[in-house]
Design a protein around this motif. Structure first.
Motif, short mmCIF file in Angstrom:
data_model
loop_
_atom_site.label_atom_id
_atom_site.label_comp_id
_atom_site.label_asym_id
_atom_site.label_seq_id
_atom_site.Cartn_x
_atom_site.Cartn_y
_atom_site.Cartn_z
N PHE A 100 1.06 13.15 -2.26
CA PHE A 100 -0.05 12.39 -2.81
C PHE A 100 -0.87 11.76 -1.70
O PHE A 100 -0.34 11.19 -0.75
CB PHE A 100 0.45 11.34 -3.79
N TYR A 101 -2.19 11.87 -1.83
CA TYR A 101 -3.14 11.33 -0.87
C TYR A 101 -4.24 10.59 -1.61
O TYR A 101 -4.44 10.78 -2.80
CB TYR A 101 -3.77 12.47 -0.04
N VAL A 102 -4.99 9.78 -0.87
CA VAL A 102 -6.16 9.10 -1.41
C VAL A 102 -7.38 9.70 -0.73
O VAL A 102 -7.46 9.77 0.49
CB VAL A 102 -6.10 7.58 -1.13
N ASP A 103 -8.35 10.17 -1.55
CA ASP A 103 -9.53 10.80 -0.96
C ASP A 103 -10.58 9.75 -0.58
O ASP A 103 -10.33 8.56 -0.63
CB ASP A 103 -10.11 11.86 -1.90
N GLU A 104 -11.76 10.22 -0.17
CA GLU A 104 -12.81 9.34 0.33
C GLU A 104 -13.33 8.37 -0.72
O GLU A 104 -13.85 7.31 -0.40
CB GLU A 104 -14.01 10.17 0.84
N TYR A 105 -13.18 8.71 -1.98
CA TYR A 105 -13.70 7.89 -3.07
C TYR A 105 -12.63 7.00 -3.69
O TYR A 105 -12.88 6.31 -4.66
CB TYR A 105 -14.32 8.78 -4.14
N GLY A 110 -3.08 14.93 -5.62
CA GLY A 110 -1.77 15.51 -5.40
C GLY A 110 -1.94 16.94 -4.91
O GLY A 110 -2.55 17.76 -5.59
N VAL A 111 -1.41 17.26 -3.72
CA VAL A 111 -1.60 18.59 -3.15
C VAL A 111 -0.24 19.23 -2.87
O VAL A 111 0.73 18.57 -2.54
CB VAL A 111 -2.43 18.53 -1.85
N ASP A 123 -8.61 14.20 6.75
CA ASP A 123 -8.17 12.84 7.11
C ASP A 123 -7.96 11.98 5.87
O ASP A 123 -8.36 10.82 5.82
CB ASP A 123 -9.17 12.14 8.04
N LEU A 124 -7.29 12.58 4.87
CA LEU A 124 -6.95 11.79 3.68
C LEU A 124 -5.77 10.91 3.99
O LEU A 124 -4.88 11.26 4.76
CB LEU A 124 -6.63 12.72 2.51
N MET A 125 -5.74 9.74 3.38
CA MET A 125 -4.66 8.79 3.62
C MET A 125 -3.46 9.13 2.75
O MET A 125 -3.56 9.17 1.53
CB MET A 125 -5.13 7.36 3.30
N PRO A 126 -2.29 9.37 3.37
CA PRO A 126 -1.10 9.68 2.56
C PRO A 126 -0.53 8.44 1.90
O PRO A 126 -0.67 7.34 2.41
CB PRO A 126 -0.13 10.27 3.58
N LEU A 127 0.10 8.64 0.75
CA LEU A 127 0.77 7.53 0.06
C LEU A 127 2.25 7.63 0.23
O LEU A 127 2.83 8.62 0.36
CB LEU A 127 0.42 7.54 -1.43
#
Length: 127
Positions: A100-105, A110-111, A123-127
Motif C-alpha cells: 500500500f502506498y499514498v499517491d500525490e493526491y 494498493g499495488v 516516489d509514492l510514500m509507502p505505508l
C-alpha cells in the motif's frame, strides 16, 4: 522629571512586565492542556496502575471453545483463501501480497509485486 513621575513610570513598567510574564506562562499551560500529545511513559504507568487496582475478568477466558482451534469464535479466514486476495489498483490483478502506498493526491493505492517498481519510480510514500 520629578521623583514621583519616575516612580510611577517604574511601577507601570514593572506591572506591564509582570502582566506579560503571566500571560506567557498561562498560554504555555493552556497549550499543554489542549495538546493531543501524550507522554507514553506516564500513560503506561497510569494504565498498569489502573489495571492493578481494578482486575477485570474477561469473558474470553470463561468461554469454552467449540472447535479445536477456535475458528468458529474468531471468524478465522485462512490466508490462502480466495476471499483474502486483493486487486492491484494499477493492473487490477488479484494478488495475495499487495503493498500500500499514498499517491500525490493523498489516495490509498494498493499495488502488486510487478507494479511496485512503477510506484517507487513515482516516489509514492509507502505505508
Amino acid at each position: 522629571m520629578t521623583p514621583i513621575t519616575i516612580t510611577l513610570l517604574l511601577v507601570a513598567a514593572a506591572l506591564a512586565g509582570a502582566t506579560t510574564a503571566w500571560l506567557i506562562v498561562r498560554s504555555k499551560r493552556m497549550r499543554k492542556k489542549t495538546s493531543n500529545i501524550v507522554d507514553l511513559a506516564a500513560a503506561r504507568r497510569r494504565k498498569t496502575r489502573e489495571a492493578s487496582l481494578n482486575p477485570i475478568t474477561s469473558d474470553a477466558t470463561k468461554r469454552k471453545v467449540g472447535s479445536a482451534k477456535g475458528a468458529d469464535i474468531r471468524g478465522f479466514t485462512p490466508k490462502n483463501a480466495d476471499t483474502r486476495l486483493q486487486s492491484c489498483s494499477r493492473c487490477q490483478k488479484k494478488s495475495d501480497s499487495v503493498g500500500f502506498y499514498v499517491d500525490e493526491y493523498g489516495n490509498l493505492v494498493g499495488v502488486c509485486k510487478e507494479c511496485r517498481k512503477s510506484a517507487k519510480n513515482r516516489d509514492l510514500m509507502p505505508l
